[in-house]
Design a protein around this motif. Structure first.
Motif, PDB file in Angstrom:
ATOM      1  N   GLU A 251       0.808  -1.245   0.101  1.00 45.42           N
ATOM      2  CA  GLU A 251       0.030   0.074   0.017  1.00 45.42           C
ATOM      3  C   GLU A 251       0.785   0.991   0.221  1.00 45.42           C
ATOM      4  OE1 GLU A 251      -1.797  -3.326   1.900  1.00 45.42           O
ATOM      5  OE2 GLU A 251      -0.157  -2.252   2.297  1.00 45.42           O
ATOM      6  N   ARG A 252       0.593   2.120  -0.700  1.00 47.22           N
ATOM      7  CA  ARG A 252       1.183   3.415  -0.739  1.00 47.22           C
ATOM      8  C   ARG A 252       0.244   4.555  -0.573  1.00 47.22           C
ATOM      9  NH1 ARG A 252       4.162   0.270  -0.178  1.00 47.22           N
ATOM     10  NH2 ARG A 252       6.189  -0.437  -1.635  1.00 47.22           N
ATOM     11  N   PRO A 284       1.128  -2.687  12.874  1.00 48.44           N
ATOM     12  CA  PRO A 284       0.401  -1.704  12.011  1.00 48.44           C
ATOM     13  C   PRO A 284       1.128  -0.995  11.191  1.00 48.44           C
ATOM     14  CG  PRO A 284      -0.294  -1.326  14.271  1.00 48.44           C
ATOM     15  CD  PRO A 284       0.574  -2.448  14.146  1.00 48.44           C
ATOM     16  N   ARG A 285       0.901  -0.430  10.138  1.00 53.82           N
ATOM     17  CA  ARG A 285       1.731   0.547   9.373  1.00 53.82           C
ATOM     18  C   ARG A 285       0.848   1.981   9.386  1.00 53.82           C
ATOM     19  NH1 ARG A 285       1.406  -3.898   6.828  1.00 53.82           N
ATOM     20  NH2 ARG A 285      -0.179  -3.559   5.252  1.00 53.82           N
ATOM     21  N   ASN A 286       1.501   2.717   9.996  1.00 54.10           N
ATOM     22  CA  ASN A 286       0.768   4.111  10.211  1.00 54.10           C
ATOM     23  C   ASN A 286       1.460   5.161   9.103  1.00 54.10           C
ATOM     24  OD1 ASN A 286      -0.719   2.982  12.067  1.00 54.10           O
ATOM     25  ND2 ASN A 286       0.485   3.841  13.754  1.00 54.10           N
ATOM     26  N   PHE A 287       0.548   5.877   8.557  1.00 52.32           N
ATOM     27  CA  PHE A 287       0.642   7.148   7.635  1.00 52.32           C
ATOM     28  C   PHE A 287       0.380   8.334   8.459  1.00 52.32           C
ATOM     29  CE2 PHE A 287       0.825   3.461   4.909  1.00 52.32           C
ATOM     30  CZ  PHE A 287       1.685   3.590   4.185  1.00 52.32           C
ATOM     31  N   ASN A 302      -0.641  -1.753  -4.881  1.00 47.98           N
ATOM     32  CA  ASN A 302      -0.175  -2.270  -6.525  1.00 47.98           C
ATOM     33  C   ASN A 302      -0.676  -1.716  -7.418  1.00 47.98           C
ATOM     34  OD1 ASN A 302       1.230  -4.378  -5.226  1.00 47.98           O
ATOM     35  ND2 ASN A 302      -0.583  -5.718  -4.895  1.00 47.98           N
ATOM     36  N   GLY A 303      -0.495  -0.422  -7.365  1.00 52.39           N
ATOM     37  CA  GLY A 303      -1.087   0.693  -8.355  1.00 52.39           C
ATOM     38  C   GLY A 303      -2.338   0.954  -8.547  1.00 52.39           C
ATOM     39  N   THR A 304      -3.298   0.192  -7.846  1.00 52.76           N
ATOM     40  CA  THR A 304      -4.968   0.401  -7.927  1.00 52.76           C
ATOM     41  C   THR A 304      -5.052   1.362  -6.848  1.00 52.76           C
ATOM     42  OG1 THR A 304      -4.957  -2.019  -8.793  1.00 52.76           O
ATOM     43  CG2 THR A 304      -7.120  -0.747  -8.018  1.00 52.76           C
ATOM     44  N   VAL A 305      -5.946   2.438  -7.498  1.00 54.57           N
ATOM     45  CA  VAL A 305      -6.638   3.358  -6.195  1.00 54.57           C
ATOM     46  C   VAL A 305      -7.555   2.764  -5.423  1.00 54.57           C
ATOM     47  CG1 VAL A 305      -7.740   5.504  -5.900  1.00 54.57           C
ATOM     48  CG2 VAL A 305      -6.059   5.422  -7.800  1.00 54.57           C
TER      49      VAL A 305
END
Length: 846
Positions: A251-252, A284-287, A302-305
């Motif tokens: 995820e990005r 967990p990954r936090n942004f 993976n490039g999908t919104v």
């Protein structure tokens, strides 16, 4: 060959056929020998490749974690050079080796096959030798008819006596069949990461947390209510948090500012384990993104919104502050500032900046800087309105100087606002005693210029040179000599500041006596309570500070009264609008401050404390005068007696109601068979009847005290009306009912008595007003409280604080229920951590 003999031609033809068959046989033997040498060296490479294919077709690489998959793949890769090294040792068989191979397989001695390709080493000119060699070759050729090349011998059984190579072959067949099923693997599985297929589906939570000072709740973007929303409006400096649990880590998150350039948001570093210093697998990954301007956020996988949000940011407006009135001072010299602060979320702090207009002398060495004046803040969320701050600056060395005063306000975003600058003379405390006034003047000179120390020593010597004529009180003389000794010994600026403070204490002592110490203790107790309320202290700390304030208040009022007795000029009010504050008024205000502070209503408690401070600043004590004034005090005493009678009757009524309620509860338990007599906390009928009869004596005492009050009023020219008579009659009936243990009847009669007492008290006040005993001849002074506001009742007493400011009893009870519910949810171990964090912010919010 034409010259040869026919027999010789036949022999040559036979040898030609023999050699042709030998060449075919030699090729077969060469291939067999080459295979025998190649196969043992090729087999390791084939076995490694076969095992790799078996593992791939069985799906082992797909099931393994990435780390184990890469490790196993590395083993296969490292085994390839070893297998290739073994294979490179292979060499092809030569001519002699092939001949020996055929001779060994056919068990031929004397090398008949090798002879056919050899030549005679002797001279070719020797015919006999040549003939003999030819005959030998012919005979050897006859022996090699019908030869066999033989089967290959690889020596594999010696290397693998258990036949494990067959197991590998069998597994290869099974793996091939398994690969066609739904769980079968592919040869490319070893070279791809399969965490996505093994990971749990990602759970994505996103929310926006506004700054705490805004008072706004978080906005949960992924909740059911906001799941379809894409546009949000949030306060400036809000924080967007996107938390991802599970998934494959692909995820990005990107953010796009108004300039249109997207930028990837890094993952906030998670906690690391002690063993490998790597983030835990289930961490967990936090942004986190700070929303300072309009921002668009995109979440891709993976490039999908996956999700997109757009945030419109509300800028944090700068605060404003202005004077609503000119700076003023109270009766005792306390500075009073009235101002208005406006901010979209409320100011964080405010202060008054003071600058002295007259600069210090060029060679002066001042000991004190400008005073610090923190300003009270309005309640957060309030829409403007006037706010007031009082500060006693009479002790500061700038008192009496002309100053510039500017108000400053700062919000939580560190934005500052300034008001207009006012020119004002800082209030000072007037001293009527000449000796005290002289000490204050010398104190001011020393504080503004420490270099004036020798002049002040000389002045003190001059004042005390003839104490018999100039100083009547010996303690004052000793205090002045003490100042002189301390000043003479002071060397540093800190020691000189201590002397300045001591000179103020001496001047106050000369002027006021013990009152100055009592007032100082009162101010310290008020400041300690104010700080405790500001810091959200515990209820135990609030109770302790309130006890200190009550003690200091009682001491101050006592000293003030004693001073008024010693000074005859204070026996009369200096103006017709003098304001009066009674002890019961003070007790009521202190109790309300304590209740508000314990409930967490910080703003209301601080405002009420500020009002109490205003009352003390404007307080002027009056002593009773002879004649009419003495009679007025007697009337006041009768009013107090009436109030005490009503309080005692109310307590009697409450106790009767409690006993009667217990009796009713006991009857309900008997009828419903829900309990039994003698249950813990439940009195029996006999005990209740005995307790009711025990109240009979107290009710009778109330009736006799009421009769005594009526007699006293008659002696003072006030005729008790029929309501007092009705009250006495009801008290007598209630006494009889209590003696009969009839609690229900007694309750009705006690209620009638209490109502009659209230009506009688109102009539008594009217008669007092008609006689001029409540301040009618003093310009309606009796109808004003110590702040100059109209009183809420006709008794001339300070009935209550501003009801528009303080919450009512229902509001207070509701606040308690809310606080209890919040604490209950916090104590529930099953409550989500996110909810607990939010509730804790509610409890800490100010």
């Amino acid at each position: 060959m034409t010259g040869q003999h026919p027999d010789e031609r036949d022999a040559e033809r036979v040898r030609f056929d023999i050699f042709k068959s030998i060449d075919r046989l030699r090729l077969s033997a060469w291939l067999t020998l080459a295979f025998e040498r190649l196969w043992p060296r090729l087999l390791p490479l084939l076995l490694v490749g076969t095992v790799f294919v078996i593992l791939s077709w069985f799906g082992i690489f797909r099931m393994l974690p990435d780390l184990a998959r890469l490790g196993l793949l590395t083993l296969f890769v490292l085994s390839l050079p070893v297998c290739l090294y073994i294979l490179l040792k292979f060499r092809l068989p030569d001519h002699a080796e092939v001949s020996r191979r055929l001779e060994d397989v056919n068990i031929l001695d004397h090398q008949p096959i090798a002879v056919q390709s050899e030549t005679l080493a002797t001279s070719k000119d020797d015919p006999f030798a040549q003939a003999l060699w030819d005959e030998h070759r012919r005979r050897m050729a006859e022996r090699i008819k019908g030869l066999k090349s033989g089967m290959p011998r690889t020596n594999i059984p010696e290397l693998d006596p258990w036949g494990l190579r067959a197991v590998v072959g069998l597994l290869l067949v099974i793996a091939f069949a398994f690969s066609g099923g739904p769980l079968g693997g592919r040869l490319t599985d070893a070279f791809r990461s399969h965490s996505a297929s093994n990971a749990l589906p990602a759970r994505i939570d996103a929310w926006v947390t506004p700054p705490r000072y805004t008072g706004r709740p978080p906005v949960f973007l992924t909740s059911a209510a906001n799941n379809e929303e894409k546009q949000f409006t949030v306060p400036q400096n809000s924080t967007l948090v996107i938390r991802i649990i599970g998934g494959n880590g692909s995820e990005r998150v990107t953010k796009t500012l108004p300039d249109g350039k997207p930028a990837e948001v890094p993952v906030k570093q998670a906690a690391k384990t002690e063993e490998n210093a790597q983030p835990a697998k289930d961490q967990p990954r936090n942004f986190e993104i700070a929303l300072e301007t309009n921002t668009a956020i995109g979440l891709t996988d993976n490039g999908t919104v996956h999700s997109e949000w757009a945030f419109s940011v509300l800028p944090d407006q700068a605060p404003t502050i202005r004077f609503t009135k000119e700076p003023s001072s109270a009766v005792n010299g306390t500075m009073e500032l009235a101002y208005e602060i406006k901010d979209d979320y409320g100011a964080a702090s405010a202060q008054a900046k003071v600058e002295q207009i007259q600069p210090a002398a060029k060679d002066a060495r001042p000991l004190f800087a400008a005073p610090e004046i923190p300003l009270s803040l309005p309640k957060r969320g309030a829409d403007g309105g006037e706010t007031k701050t009082t500060k006693d600056l009479t002790e500061h060395v700038w008192a009496g100087s002309e100053i510039h005063i500017t108000l400053l306000a700062v919000d939580d975003a560190k934005q500052e606002a300034r008001s207009e600058t006012k020119t004002w003379i800082m209030p000072e405390r007037p001293f009527s005693n000449p000796l005290a006034r002289a000490v204050v003047e010398q104190r001011r000179v020393l504080a503004l210029n420490a270099n004036a120390k020798p002049d002040i020593l000389n002045m003190l010597d001059a004042i005390t040179i003839w104490p018999e004529e100039t100083i009547k009180n010996s303690s004052h003389y000793l205090a002045l000599r003490s100042i002189r000794s301390r000043l003479n010994l002071a060397k540093s600026d800190d020691q000189l500041r201590d002397v300045v403070a001591y000179m103020w204490q001496v001047a106050r002592g000369i002027e006021d006596g013990a009152l100055s110490e009592a007032e100082r203790s009162l101010r310290e107790a008020q400041e300690a309570l104010r700080q405790a309320i500001e810091q959200n202290a515990s209820p135990e700390e609030i109770e302790k500070r309130m006890a200190d304030l009550r003690k200091a208040m009682n001491k101050y009022m006592r000293e003030l009264a004693q001073q008024a007795q010693r000074n005859p000029k204070m026996a009369q009010a200096p103006d017709p609008n003098a304001r009066e504050l009674r002890q019961e008024d003070i007790d009521r205000i202190l109790k309300q401050i304590e209740e508000l502070a314990k409930q967490g209503s910080k703003e209301q408690a601080q405002q009420l404390l500020s009002q109490l401070n205003d009352m003390l600043n404007n307080l002027q004590m009056r002593q009773a005068q002879q004649g009419k004034d003495g009679q007025g005090d007697q009337m006041k005493q009768q009013m107090n007696k009436l109030g005490e009678l009503m309080r005692r009757q109310q307590q009697m009524m409450n106790e009767t109601h409690r006993l009667e309620q217990q009796r009713q509860n006991g009857m309900m338990q008997d009828n419903g068979q829900m309990g039994q007599e003698g249950q813990q906390g439940q009195m029996s009928d006999e005990e209740i009847a005995k307790a009711l009869k025990g109240l009979q004596e107290g009710q009778g005492k109330l009736q006799s005290d009421l009769q005594q009050l009526m007699d006293d009023l008659n002696g003072q020219g006030i005729t008790p009306n029929k309501d007092f008579g009705e009250a006495g009659k009801s008290m007598g009936e209630a006494k009889k009912s209590l003696g009969d243990a009839d609690g229900g009847q007694a309750l009705d009669q006690q209620s009638n008595a209490l109502d009659a007492l209230r009506k009688g008290g109102q009539d008594m006040m009217k008669q007092m007003q008609a006689m001029g005993q409540t301040g009618k001849g003093q310009g309606e002074q009796g109808q004003l409280d110590p702040l100059g506001r109209p009183r809420g009742d006709g008794t001339g007493s300070y009935s209550d604080v501003d009801r528009n400011m303080l919450p009512g009893e229902a509001d207070i009870q509701r606040a308690r229920q809310i606080l209890d519910e919040i604490r209950k949810r916090l104590g529930n171990a099953l409550s989500p951590q996110m909810e607990k964090d939010y509730l804790e912010r509610l409890l800490k919010f100010d």
